[in-house]
Design a protein around this motif. Structure first.
Motif, PDB file in Angstrom:
ATOM      1  N   LEU A 800      25.892 -52.009  86.215  1.00 49.44           N
ATOM      2  CA  LEU A 800      27.166 -51.322  86.032  1.00 49.44           C
ATOM      3  C   LEU A 800      27.001 -49.807  85.969  1.00 49.44           C
ATOM      4  N   ARG A 801      25.845 -49.344  85.491  1.00 50.06           N
ATOM      5  CA  ARG A 801      25.546 -47.909  85.440  1.00 50.06           C
ATOM      6  C   ARG A 801      26.686 -47.086  84.829  1.00 50.06           C
ATOM      7  N   ASP A 802      27.127 -47.526  83.677  1.00 54.74           N
ATOM      8  CA  ASP A 802      28.199 -46.833  82.970  1.00 54.74           C
ATOM      9  C   ASP A 802      27.585 -46.009  81.846  1.00 54.74           C
ATOM     10  N   HIS A 803      27.107 -44.798  82.182  1.00 52.53           N
ATOM     11  CA  HIS A 803      26.373 -43.983  81.227  1.00 52.53           C
ATOM     12  C   HIS A 803      26.808 -42.528  81.301  1.00 52.53           C
ATOM     13  N   ALA A 804      26.627 -41.840  80.190  1.00 55.92           N
ATOM     14  CA  ALA A 804      26.791 -40.385  80.129  1.00 55.92           C
ATOM     15  C   ALA A 804      25.514 -39.806  79.552  1.00 55.92           C
ATOM     16  N   ALA A 805      25.313 -38.504  79.739  1.00 51.50           N
ATOM     17  CA  ALA A 805      24.074 -37.878  79.282  1.00 51.50           C
ATOM     18  C   ALA A 805      24.344 -36.462  78.813  1.00 51.50           C
ATOM     19  N   ARG A 806      23.561 -36.037  77.810  1.00 55.29           N
ATOM     20  CA  ARG A 806      23.580 -34.660  77.337  1.00 55.29           C
ATOM     21  C   ARG A 806      22.156 -34.269  76.956  1.00 55.29           C
ATOM     22  N   LEU A 807      21.846 -32.987  77.086  1.00 58.16           N
ATOM     23  CA  LEU A 807      20.524 -32.488  76.733  1.00 58.16           C
ATOM     24  C   LEU A 807      20.432 -32.268  75.226  1.00 58.16           C
ATOM     25  N   ALA A 808      19.299 -32.654  74.654  1.00 57.53           N
ATOM     26  CA  ALA A 808      19.051 -32.462  73.230  1.00 57.53           C
ATOM     27  C   ALA A 808      18.574 -31.025  72.986  1.00 57.53           C
ATOM     28  N   PRO A 809      18.815 -30.510  71.768  1.00 51.68           N
ATOM     29  CA  PRO A 809      19.430 -31.163  70.623  1.00 51.68           C
ATOM     30  C   PRO A 809      20.950 -31.240  70.769  1.00 51.68           C
ATOM     31  N   LEU A 810      21.524 -32.355  70.339  1.00 52.20           N
ATOM     32  CA  LEU A 810      22.955 -32.581  70.478  1.00 52.20           C
ATOM     33  C   LEU A 810      23.723 -31.839  69.390  1.00 52.20           C
ATOM     34  N   THR A 811      24.828 -31.216  69.800  1.00 54.79           N
ATOM     35  CA  THR A 811      25.767 -30.661  68.839  1.00 54.79           C
ATOM     36  C   THR A 811      26.815 -31.716  68.500  1.00 54.79           C
ATOM     37  N   ASP A 812      27.676 -31.395  67.531  1.00 55.62           N
ATOM     38  CA  ASP A 812      28.756 -32.314  67.196  1.00 55.62           C
ATOM     39  C   ASP A 812      29.668 -32.541  68.400  1.00 55.62           C
ATOM     40  N   HIS A 813      29.912 -31.502  69.202  1.00 57.57           N
ATOM     41  CA  HIS A 813      30.738 -31.682  70.403  1.00 57.57           C
ATOM     42  C   HIS A 813      30.041 -32.564  71.428  1.00 57.57           C
ATOM     43  N   ASP A 814      28.734 -32.385  71.586  1.00 59.54           N
ATOM     44  CA  ASP A 814      27.989 -33.186  72.559  1.00 59.54           C
ATOM     45  C   ASP A 814      28.080 -34.672  72.223  1.00 59.54           C
ATOM     46  N   VAL A 815      27.950 -34.998  70.937  1.00 63.08           N
ATOM     47  CA  VAL A 815      28.005 -36.407  70.528  1.00 63.08           C
ATOM     48  C   VAL A 815      29.378 -36.979  70.821  1.00 63.08           C
ATOM     49  N   HIS A 816      30.411 -36.218  70.531  1.00 68.17           N
ATOM     50  CA  HIS A 816      31.763 -36.691  70.831  1.00 68.17           C
ATOM     51  C   HIS A 816      31.924 -36.938  72.324  1.00 68.17           C
ATOM     52  N   ASP A 817      31.441 -36.009  73.143  1.00 69.93           N
ATOM     53  CA  ASP A 817      31.549 -36.172  74.594  1.00 69.93           C
ATOM     54  C   ASP A 817      30.755 -37.374  75.081  1.00 69.93           C
ATOM     55  N   LEU A 818      29.573 -37.594  74.514  1.00 66.06           N
ATOM     56  CA  LEU A 818      28.761 -38.739  74.913  1.00 66.06           C
ATOM     57  C   LEU A 818      29.499 -40.044  74.668  1.00 66.06           C
ATOM     58  N   ILE A 819      30.146 -40.139  73.526  1.00 65.08           N
ATOM     59  CA  ILE A 819      30.818 -41.392  73.161  1.00 65.08           C
ATOM     60  C   ILE A 819      32.072 -41.613  73.986  1.00 65.08           C
ATOM     61  N   THR A 820      32.772 -40.539  74.334  1.00 65.16           N
ATOM     62  CA  THR A 820      34.052 -40.689  75.026  1.00 65.16           C
ATOM     63  C   THR A 820      33.944 -40.662  76.541  1.00 65.16           C
ATOM     64  N   SER A 821      32.787 -40.288  77.097  1.00 66.94           N
ATOM     65  CA  SER A 821      32.682 -40.118  78.545  1.00 66.94           C
ATOM     66  C   SER A 821      32.518 -41.420  79.338  1.00 66.94           C
ATOM     67  N   PRO A 822      31.747 -42.421  78.882  1.00 69.49           N
ATOM     68  CA  PRO A 822      31.573 -43.624  79.713  1.00 69.49           C
ATOM     69  C   PRO A 822      32.887 -44.380  79.907  1.00 69.49           C
ATOM     70  N   ARG A 823      32.948 -45.169  80.958  1.00 69.35           N
ATOM     71  CA  ARG A 823      34.141 -45.954  81.228  1.00 69.35           C
ATOM     72  C   ARG A 823      34.403 -46.981  80.134  1.00 69.35           C
TER      73      ARG A 823
END
Length: 897
Positions: A800-823
């Motif tokens: 299914l390849r339903d993934h999002a990615a962000r470069l570490a270290p994650l900020t609070d915004h990055d974590v929110h985007d990671l959780i909300t980005s996949p389908r």
């Protein structure tokens, strides 16, 4: 401290005045120069350094610095053209977390940043060794060294004792220190680029007497373009070329050039560079292509030895359109139009396309750099130049590679809050990807990594040069939309439908118009108009009616942008109406963008001059207009969010994690996949929750483990393990729903039979309760650093390849985007009545995974699949972690490429 700690290669960095120095560890052979550094100091400076003006102190200090490697001691020197100009050292005195530091700078070189640069490098080395604090004793009258410590950006305290003061410097890493280092580096870098981009004298080496050579073309561009500085040529066979005086060699020039343009065969480049360095040139622009590795090393050696900045080799050239300079050192067909867009590219062909496009649009160029093979000056350098040049308000990049992505990201995050930063996402295929070893590694493509960088840094990434120019036209000419709500107005229903489709496909919204707005529009539009969204004004609409309707829509709070889709009609021609003039002759529309689509337009995008001096973008295709609006809306959303912060985490034991890592790599020097017990120990260091489990190596141990771990339903899961086993489901190495001792024994015997000679043990777990199966993981990219992935997990994750990615270290915004980005994100927020999962626990899991990856460069990849998320919490069911023997790399340490 081990010998390896002193084996790092030398690096080059810039002083505050833009000159280049070499930073390297002190060696025994440096004794004479180090002693000379002290002996040449004035008596006053010797007294400030040693608290006494004794010449004997110089010999003792050289003895200490140049002695053989010893634990807890490190000395670094700064060297310019082979001459030692500074020394900094620390000594733990046998301790572990505190070291005493001292600094010496040659007379005549104070206030140029030598000491500060050396201390920054010592700070980086000390942190890698686990040292938390520097101390230093100084005379209270030694204001220079006290100011140096105070300006570092680190928390510093002072304790006075008579004429002496004891300074304590805490080495804890925070954004204040990184920002201070970055500011010093930016100032030094911009100063070093002055000779390249604002040279007072230029020499062109390799300009032939006959037409057709690259050197001659560049010389012609400089001369014909009206370069205001001194222009010289180097050609032993001519006294004048194109009216420019020519000399037989660089050494024979009547004055030292700031910039030398090199357009000679590859074999002649190293000797030419060395000659330029000896003559005192400060920058090189090497157009020559085809240099082999030996020639490249020789070129870079000359640049670093003599402190010359380098653009190229294998490039198109550079331009700076400042009216007082008029520098065009390129061999593009035409001179770039002066303007406000900064452009940096690796591909000369892309550079020509962007120069032509920006000139045609009327945006023009402030400065341009074709970086070519990019051995020195990079996109990061150009961003810093544009940030400070006072002319650039739009930055365009085409980069095929990144030398230091994390430093680039910090610069880009800062710059893009001041001006739009647009790029072409080049190289989007999977062609260079190595075979992946885990689900996480399989998902982590180069495209995903690059896009994570662009997203986090606020960079607008387009798919083509055409799209880049289309978006630049809108961002240059129009305000950003406050949101994604677009109203479409058209004089032809079909054009409105095309525009509506394009907007929807680009992620824009077409909200229904309010009854009040509908009534107002019907009052000004001709009979037969259809007032929905799109608004079909019909072919009978007049120029005044169109202008009035656009004004009404622009004033409505429920609309963020207006797109006009216009086609020429005989009706308008007969009445003398010009519908486009309804936009261009109208007063400015304030804080909302307005754009037009004209299907008959000959060029993909134009900027139409408007009353008051502004411009309005006009597109030939609705897809182009919609893409540009979508990019503008995303930029507005990014700017509206404050910069994210990396949250503090409790229950993290970094020291213990490093012990676990070091212990494993000591036993396995080549690295490898951790066994379940070592994985669990590592995860425990970061408070990452795992489903309860037990390790068993015999049938009886498996039964006892099952009895201890059975849940209310009495069922357990058994997983086989042996070194190198990665995908258990594919190997049929998992037994589910085991009930009773008999089934546990049968499952163990099955593994023993099928995996004879491989099996080292089994993992027994209770059968997990219901929840959403997710994937969380990390891949350590050798260039970009750790990349955190998140998305749908389980056995179908690779399909299914339903993934999002962000470069570490994650900020609070990055974590929110990671959780909300996949389908699959709606499942996490309670879609289909299942109730939202424990989002706070999921955020903590990702933050802790990010922290682990940032702490441990040896963490090559980690694969948590599945991660079970439910309203009651989050737990990792299966873990794979691979370590490799890697050393930490400080991406923010000041050094040249």
């Amino acid at each position: 401290m081990t010998d390896d700690a002193h084996s790092e290669p030398l690096v080059h960095a810039l002083l505050a005045d833009g000159t280049t120095v070499c930073i390297r560890p002190v060696a025994p052979g440096d004794h004479e120069q180090v002693q000379g550094l002290y002996e040449e100091m004035s008596p006053e400076n010797l007294r400030l350094r040693f608290f006494a003006a004794s010449r004997r102190s110089a010999a003792l200090a050289a003895d200490r610095a140049c002695a053989s490697v010893r634990p807890g001691y490190r000395a670094l020197l700064a060297e310019k053209q082979g001459q030692v100009i500074g020394l900094a050292e620390y000594d733990t005195g046998g301790g572990k977390e505190e070291a005493e530091i001292s600094i010496a700078v040659a007379d005549g070189l104070h206030h140029r940043g030598v000491g500060t640069l050396l201390v920054e490098h010592l700070v980086s080395a000390a942190r890698a060794e686990g040292i938390a604090t520097f101390t230093a004793d100084a005379l209270s009258e030694n204001r220079e060294v006290l100011q140096l410590f105070a300006d570092l950006g680190l928390r510093t305290s002072r304790r006075f004792d008579g004429p002496e003061v004891r300074c304590t410097i805490e080495l804890g890493e925070d954004d204040t220190y990184l920002s201070a280092v970055e500011a010093r580096g930016r100032a030094a870098n911009v100063t070093s680029l002055e000779s390249l981009l604002r040279p007072e004298a230029i020499a062109v080496v390799g300009a032939g007497r006959k037409a057709g050579s690259v050197g001659r073309a560049v010389l012609h561009h400089l001369h014909a373009g009206g370069y205001t500085g001194r222009l010289l040529a180097v050609n032993p066979a001519a006294s004048s070329i194109l009216g420019v005086p020519s000399y037989p060699s660089v050494a024979a020039l009547p004055r030292t050039p700031d910039l030398v343009v090199v357009a000679v065969p590859a074999a002649a480049v190293p000797a030419t560079a060395d000659e330029c360095g000896k003559a005192g040139a400060k920058a090189l622009l090497v157009l020559s292509a085809g240099l082999d590795s030996t020639q490249t090393r020789a070129l870079m050696s000359s640049c670093r030895t003599y402190g010359m900045r380098l653009v190229g080799p294998n490039c198109l050239g550079i331009s700076n359109t400042e009216p007082a300079l008029r520098l065009d050192a390129t061999f593009a067909a035409d001179h770039p139009r002066a303007g406000t867009a900064g452009v940096a590219v690796q591909s000369g062909g892309v550079g020509i396309a962007l120069l032509d496009g920006l000139s045609r649009l009327g945006i023009g160029v402030s400065s341009f750099a074709s970086l070519g093979d990019k051995y020195d000056v990079s996109g990061n350098d150009m961003l810093q130049w544009w940030e400070s040049d006072g002319r650039t308000d739009l930055a365009l990049l085409h980069l095929e590679s990144f030398g230091n992505p994390r430093a680039f990201s910090r610069t880009a995050r800062r710059v893009t809050r001041r001006m739009p930063l647009l790029t072409v996402d080049a190289g989007r295929t999977e062609a260079g990807r190595r075979a992946a070893a885990s689900h996480t590694a399989a998902a982590a493509t180069p495209t995903m990594t690059r896009r994570a960088l662009f997203t986090q840094a606020g960079i607008t990434a387009t798919q083509s040069v055409g799209e880049l120019l289309e978006t630049a036209a809108l961002m240059h000419s129009q305000p950003l939309p406050a949101g994604t709500r677009v109203a479409i107005v058209t004089n032809a229903g079909g054009a409105g439908v095309l525009a509506a489709d394009a907007c929807s496909e680009a992620g824009l919204a077409l909200p229904p118009l309010t009854p009040e707005l509908i009534d107002a529009l019907l009052a000004v539009l001709p009979d037969g108009a259809s007032v929905g969204n799109p608004v079909d004004a019909t072919a009978a609409v007049t120029e005044d009616q169109l202008r009035d309707s656009v004004d009404l829509i622009m004033g409505h709070p429920g609309v963020d942008a207006v797109l006009l889709a216009l086609v020429p009609t005989a009706v308008a021609r007969a009445t003398g109406d010009d519908l486009v003039r309804a936009l261009t002759d109208a007063p400015a529309h304030g804080a909302k963008p307005v754009i037009t689509v004209r299907l008959e337009q000959d060029l993909p995008v134009k900027l139409l001059p408007a009353v008051g001096g502004g411009t309005i973008p006009s597109y030939a295709e609705p897809q182009a207009a919609a893409r540009a609006l979508s990019h503008a809306a995303h930029r507005a959303a990014w700017l509206s969010r404050p910069a994210g912060t990396v949250p503090q985490l409790d229950e993290v034991d970094t020291d213990r994690a490093r012990e676990v890592t070091d212990t494993y790599l000591t036993a396995h020097p080549d690295g490898g996949w951790l066994d379940p017990r070592t994985c669990a120990a590592l995860l425990a260091c970061y408070g990452i929750p795992q489903l309860p489990w037990a390790w068993a190596e015999t049938e009886d141990e498996a039964v006892l483990a099952a009895e201890r771990l059975r849940g209310p339903d009495g069922r357990v899961v058994m997983k086989a393990h042996w070194p190198g086993l990665l995908h258990k489901s594919e190997q049929q190495a998992v037994h589910l729903d085991l009930q009773g001792d008999a089934q546990v024994r049968a499952a163990f015997r099955d593994f023993e039979t099928r995996f004879d000679g491989l099996l080292t043990g089994v993992v027994v777990q209770p059968l997990a309760s219901r929840g959403t199966e997710l994937l969380a993981g990390v891949v350590q990219d050798e260039v970009f650093g750790p990349l955190v992935l998140f998305g749908l997990g389980g056995t179908a994750t690779d399909i299914l390849r339903d993934h999002a990615a962000r470069l570490a270290p994650l900020t609070d915004h990055d974590v929110h985007d990671l959780i909300t980005s996949p389908r699959c994100a709606p499942l996490l927020f309670g879609a289909r009545g299942s109730g939202p999962v424990d989002l706070a626990a999921l955020e903590q899991l990702l933050l802790r995974l990010s922290r682990m990856a940032a702490d441990l460069p040896q963490l090559a990849e980690a694969d948590f699949n599945p991660v079970l998320a439910s309203p009651g919490g989050v737990s990792v069911l299966d873990v794979r972690v691979r370590l490799l023997p890697r050393t930490s790399h400080d991406p923010h340490l000041r050094r040249l490429r």
